[in-house]
Design a protein around this motif. Structure first.
Motif, PDB file in Angstrom:
ATOM      1  N   LEU A  47      38.812  38.863  29.516  1.00 10.58           N
ATOM      2  CA  LEU A  47      39.746  39.028  30.626  1.00 10.58           C
ATOM      3  C   LEU A  47      40.956  39.832  30.169  1.00 10.58           C
ATOM      4  CD1 LEU A  47      40.767  38.303  33.501  1.00 10.58           C
ATOM      5  CD2 LEU A  47      41.741  36.223  32.497  1.00 10.58           C
ATOM      6  N   ARG A  48      41.429  39.519  28.998  1.00 12.55           N
ATOM      7  CA  ARG A  48      42.601  40.232  28.469  1.00 12.55           C
ATOM      8  C   ARG A  48      42.325  41.722  28.334  1.00 12.55           C
ATOM      9  NH1 ARG A  48      46.989  38.474  24.067  1.00 12.55           N
ATOM     10  NH2 ARG A  48      47.953  40.508  23.720  1.00 12.55           N
ATOM     11  N   SER A  49      41.155  42.081  27.836  1.00 11.24           N
ATOM     12  CA  SER A  49      40.843  43.501  27.651  1.00 11.24           C
ATOM     13  C   SER A  49      40.745  44.219  28.989  1.00 11.24           C
ATOM     14  CB  SER A  49      39.543  43.668  26.859  1.00 11.24           C
ATOM     15  OG  SER A  49      38.422  43.220  27.604  1.00 11.24           O
ATOM     16  N   ALA A  50      40.287  43.523  30.024  1.00 11.36           N
ATOM     17  CA  ALA A  50      40.231  44.131  31.358  1.00 11.36           C
ATOM     18  C   ALA A  50      41.640  44.475  31.836  1.00 11.36           C
ATOM     19  CB  ALA A  50      39.542  43.195  32.339  1.00 11.36           C
ATOM     20  N   CYS A  51      42.561  43.537  31.657  1.00  8.45           N
ATOM     21  CA  CYS A  51      43.941  43.786  32.082  1.00  8.45           C
ATOM     22  C   CYS A  51      44.618  44.821  31.203  1.00  8.45           C
ATOM     23  CB  CYS A  51      44.727  42.483  32.074  1.00  8.45           C
ATOM     24  SG  CYS A  51      44.141  41.262  33.284  1.00  8.45           S
ATOM     25  N   ASP A  52      44.351  44.788  29.905  1.00 11.10           N
ATOM     26  CA  ASP A  52      44.965  45.737  28.983  1.00 11.10           C
ATOM     27  C   ASP A  52      44.473  47.166  29.202  1.00 11.10           C
ATOM     28  OD1 ASP A  52      46.618  43.949  27.712  1.00 11.10           O
ATOM     29  OD2 ASP A  52      45.273  43.574  26.027  1.00 11.10           O
ATOM     30  N   SER A  53      43.348  47.333  29.900  1.00 13.88           N
ATOM     31  CA  SER A  53      42.798  48.673  30.110  1.00 13.88           C
ATOM     32  C   SER A  53      43.718  49.553  30.942  1.00 13.88           C
ATOM     33  CB  SER A  53      41.432  48.581  30.798  1.00 13.88           C
ATOM     34  OG  SER A  53      41.586  48.180  32.169  1.00 13.88           O
ATOM     35  N   GLY A  54      44.588  48.936  31.750  1.00 11.64           N
ATOM     36  CA  GLY A  54      45.467  49.695  32.613  1.00 11.64           C
ATOM     37  C   GLY A  54      44.792  50.260  33.849  1.00 11.64           C
ATOM     38  N   LEU A  55      43.545  49.866  34.101  1.00 11.88           N
ATOM     39  CA  LEU A  55      42.787  50.416  35.219  1.00 11.88           C
ATOM     40  C   LEU A  55      42.961  49.634  36.514  1.00 11.88           C
ATOM     41  CD1 LEU A  55      39.409  51.151  33.391  1.00 11.88           C
ATOM     42  CD2 LEU A  55      41.090  52.840  34.165  1.00 11.88           C
ATOM     43  N   TYR A  56      43.334  48.363  36.410  1.00 15.44           N
ATOM     44  CA  TYR A  56      43.232  47.482  37.567  1.00 15.44           C
ATOM     45  C   TYR A  56      44.582  46.911  37.984  1.00 15.44           C
ATOM     46  CZ  TYR A  56      38.615  47.649  35.409  1.00 15.44           C
ATOM     47  OH  TYR A  56      37.457  48.081  34.815  1.00 15.44           O
ATOM     48  N   THR A  57      44.698  46.673  39.268  1.00 13.13           N
ATOM     49  CA  THR A  57      45.894  46.027  39.800  1.00 13.13           C
ATOM     50  C   THR A  57      45.600  44.609  40.271  1.00 13.13           C
ATOM     51  OG1 THR A  57      45.448  47.125  41.914  1.00 13.13           O
ATOM     52  CG2 THR A  57      47.070  48.152  40.452  1.00 13.13           C
ATOM     53  N   MET A  58      44.360  44.178  40.200  1.00 12.63           N
ATOM     54  CA  MET A  58      43.978  42.779  40.410  1.00 12.63           C
ATOM     55  C   MET A  58      42.633  42.557  39.745  1.00 12.63           C
ATOM     56  SD  MET A  58      43.245  40.527  43.906  1.00 12.63           S
ATOM     57  CE  MET A  58      44.924  39.913  44.111  1.00 12.63           C
ATOM     58  N   VAL A  59      42.476  41.392  39.109  1.00  8.19           N
ATOM     59  CA  VAL A  59      41.195  40.983  38.540  1.00  8.19           C
ATOM     60  C   VAL A  59      40.779  39.680  39.210  1.00  8.19           C
ATOM     61  CG1 VAL A  59      39.959  40.267  36.471  1.00  8.19           C
ATOM     62  CG2 VAL A  59      41.668  42.093  36.320  1.00  8.19           C
ATOM     63  N   ILE A  60      39.527  39.636  39.685  1.00  8.96           N
ATOM     64  CA  ILE A  60      39.009  38.441  40.354  1.00  8.96           C
ATOM     65  C   ILE A  60      37.910  37.836  39.503  1.00  8.96           C
ATOM     66  CG2 ILE A  60      37.925  37.516  42.426  1.00  8.96           C
ATOM     67  CD1 ILE A  60      39.131  39.762  44.022  1.00  8.96           C
ATOM     68  N   MET A  61      38.128  36.611  39.023  1.00  8.33           N
ATOM     69  CA  MET A  61      37.135  35.899  38.233  1.00  8.33           C
ATOM     70  C   MET A  61      36.068  35.321  39.155  1.00  8.33           C
ATOM     71  SD  MET A  61      39.203  33.881  35.254  1.00  8.33           S
ATOM     72  CE  MET A  61      40.096  32.824  36.379  1.00  8.33           C
ATOM     73  N   SER A  62      34.807  35.466  38.749  1.00  8.70           N
ATOM     74  CA  SER A  62      33.715  35.004  39.608  1.00  8.70           C
ATOM     75  C   SER A  62      32.641  34.289  38.775  1.00  8.70           C
ATOM     76  CB  SER A  62      33.095  36.208  40.312  1.00  8.70           C
ATOM     77  OG  SER A  62      32.723  37.206  39.378  1.00  8.70           O
ATOM     78  N   PHE A  63      32.154  33.185  39.298  1.00  6.49           N
ATOM     79  CA  PHE A  63      32.441  32.502  40.552  1.00  6.49           C
ATOM     80  C   PHE A  63      32.589  31.004  40.343  1.00  6.49           C
ATOM     81  CE2 PHE A  63      29.716  36.071  41.999  1.00  6.49           C
ATOM     82  CZ  PHE A  63      30.568  36.641  42.930  1.00  6.49           C
ATOM     83  N   LEU A  64      33.376  30.354  41.205  1.00  8.75           N
ATOM     84  CA  LEU A  64      33.257  28.909  41.407  1.00  8.75           C
ATOM     85  C   LEU A  64      32.126  28.762  42.416  1.00  8.75           C
ATOM     86  CD1 LEU A  64      34.582  26.069  40.815  1.00  8.75           C
ATOM     87  CD2 LEU A  64      35.657  26.332  43.048  1.00  8.75           C
ATOM     88  N   ASP A  65      30.925  28.406  41.923  1.00  3.22           N
ATOM     89  CA  ASP A  65      29.737  28.547  42.757  1.00  3.22           C
ATOM     90  C   ASP A  65      29.060  27.238  43.137  1.00  3.22           C
ATOM     91  OD1 ASP A  65      28.725  27.879  40.282  1.00  3.22           O
ATOM     92  OD2 ASP A  65      27.344  29.584  40.141  1.00  3.22           O
ATOM     93  N   VAL A  66      29.680  26.111  42.787  1.00  4.15           N
ATOM     94  CA  VAL A  66      29.178  24.817  43.247  1.00  4.15           C
ATOM     95  C   VAL A  66      30.344  24.018  43.789  1.00  4.15           C
ATOM     96  CG1 VAL A  66      28.082  22.625  42.604  1.00  4.15           C
ATOM     97  CG2 VAL A  66      27.267  24.778  41.596  1.00  4.15           C
ATOM     98  N   TYR A  67      30.256  23.651  45.062  1.00  2.00           N
ATOM     99  CA  TYR A  67      31.274  22.814  45.705  1.00  2.00           C
ATOM    100  C   TYR A  67      30.737  22.365  47.065  1.00  2.00           C
ATOM    101  CZ  TYR A  67      32.323  27.291  48.039  1.00  2.00           C
ATOM    102  OH  TYR A  67      32.233  28.476  48.722  1.00  2.00           O
ATOM    103  N   GLY A  68      31.392  21.351  47.632  1.00  2.67           N
ATOM    104  CA  GLY A  68      31.006  20.857  48.943  1.00  2.67           C
ATOM    105  C   GLY A  68      29.778  19.989  48.960  1.00  2.67           C
ATOM    106  N   THR A  69      29.270  19.649  47.777  1.00  6.44           N
ATOM    107  CA  THR A  69      28.061  18.850  47.699  1.00  6.44           C
ATOM    108  C   THR A  69      28.396  17.359  47.687  1.00  6.44           C
ATOM    109  OG1 THR A  69      28.135  18.973  45.284  1.00  6.44           O
ATOM    110  CG2 THR A  69      26.826  20.636  46.433  1.00  6.44           C
TER     111      THR A  69
END
Length: 300
Positions: A47-69
Motif C-alpha cells: 500500500l505504501r509503495s502505491a501511495c509513494d508512486s505519486g500516481l494516485y489521489t485515492m487508493v481503495i482497498m478491496s475487499f471486505l467481502d463477507v458480511y450480512g450473514t
C-alpha cells in the motif's frame, strides 16, 4: 467583436489561438484525479509503495467481502497481503494527501444486506474496526490508523437490499472530528444506467464520487460509451463521476482502451460534464506493469 475592439497584438493572438487548440485536457480550468483499487494481487506491491508512486489521489482497498450473514461474520480479503505495517502505511498515504478507503462487496457471494438491522450491524463493524470506534473488543487490523472512506463495489446485490441505510448511517459520522474531514463515500458501478445493485443508495444524494466501470460489462464491451456517461452525470449532478478503465487488456475481459485512445477520444467527451471527477484504474497490479496511470496522469 470584443477581439476587434481590443486589437491584440499578433503575438497575443497567436498565444490565445495555441491555447485554444491545446484542447480540454491540457488547457481546461478543472483537473481530474486518479483512483486505483489495491489489494487484489499479492505481487502488486505494498500500500505504501502505491501511495509513494505519486500516481494516485485515492487508493481503495478491496475487499471486505463477507458480511450480512447469520451468524454475523466479516472477512477482509487482501489477497495474501500482510496487515503488519498497514498502520504505518495508511498514515504515510494520508500524510502524502492520498486518502485510503475500504471497498465492500466484490466478486464473491458471501455478502448481503437483507435488513436494516444487518446494514446497521455492518456500519458498527466498519466504524469500530477501521474508523473512529473505540470498542475495546473490536479487532483493528490497522491499529489506531483511521481509514478515509467506504466504497460500494456490488456485484451480487439486489435492489431490495439496504445499502441506502448503510450510506445514510455512514454520512452521519465525521471520521476525523478534530480537523473536519468527512468520510469519502464512493461507489463503483456497472456502466449501464441505472445500476440497480446500488441505485437506492446512490439516490440518497450523499455520495461524493461514482466510479463508472466501462469494462467487464456486455453493455460496454467496446469501452467508454458517451450516452451512458451522460446518463450518469445528469442523474447525479452534485456527485463527481469518474471514468473507470482497466489498466491492461489482461485486467478485464472487455472494455480495455489504450492510453492514447483514452486521451484522444474519451477524456475530451468526459470532461465536458461539470461534475467530471477523473479516472478510476483497475487495478494496481496491472497498472504497475503497464504504467497506464503514468501515461494518462497529465491528461486526466
Amino acid at each position: 467583436m470584443a477581439l476587434t475592439l481590443l486589437r491584440p497584438s499578433l503575438a497575443v493572438s497567436l498565444a490565445l489561438l495555441l491555447t485554444l487548440l491545446a484542447g480540454p485536457a491540457s488547457a481546461q480550468g478543472k483537473t481530474g484525479q486518479v483512483t486505483v483499487f489495491w489489494g487484489r494481487h499479492k505481487d502488486e506491491g505494498s500500500l505504501r509503495s502505491a501511495c509513494d508512486s505519486g500516481l494516485y489521489t485515492m487508493v481503495i482497498m478491496s475487499f471486505l467481502d463477507v458480511y450480512g450473514t447469520t451468524p454475523t461474520t466479516y472477512n477482509l480479503d487482501l489477497s495474501g497481503h500482510s496487515v503488519a505495517g498497514m498502520n504505518a502505511a495508511t498514515k504515510r498515504c494520508q500524510f502524502l494527501g492520498v486518502p485510503v478507503s475500504i471497498s465492500i462487496g466484490g466478486f464473491g457471494s458471501g455478502y448481503s444486506l437483507p435488513t436494516n438491522q444487518s446494514a446497521l450491524a455492518l456500519f458498527d463493524h466498519l466504524w469500530n474496526t477501521y474508523f473512529g470506534g473505540n470498542l475495546t473488543s473490536a479487532l483493528r487490523p490497522f491499529g489506531d490508523a483511521w481509514l478515509d472512506g467506504v466504497d460500494m463495489f456490488l456485484e451480487h446485490a439486489t435492489a431490495a437490499e439496504h445499502y441506502d441505510t448503510l450510506a445514510v448511517e455512514l454520512s452521519k459520522h465525521n471520521i476525523r472530528a478534530g480537523d473536519g474531514k468527512l468520510l469519502h463515500l464512493t461507489a463503483a458501478t456497472h456502466c449501464k444506467f441505472p445500476d440497480d445493485r446500488v441505485k437506492e443508495a446512490l439516490d440518497t444524494g450523499i455520495f461524493e464520487r461514482i466510479h463508472v466501470r466501462f469494462y467487464d460489462d456486455p453493455d460496454c464491451a467496446a469501452g467508454f460509451r458517451g450516452d451512458e456517461w451522460g446518463r450518469w452525470t445528469n442523474a447525479y449532478p452534485f456527485t463527481k463521476i469518474y471514468v473507470g478503465v482497466p489498466a491492461s487488456p489482461q485486467a478485464a475481459a472487455s472494455g480495455y482502451m489504450d492510453p492514447a485512445t483514452l486521451r484522444r477520444a474519451v477524456l475530451p467527451v468526459a470532461q465536458k460534464a461539470s461534475n467530471y471527477g477523473g479516472v478510476m484504474v483497475w487495478d494496481r497490479y496491472f497498472d504497475k506493469r503497464s504504467n497506464y496511470s503514468g501515461a494518462i496522469k497529465n491528461w486526466v
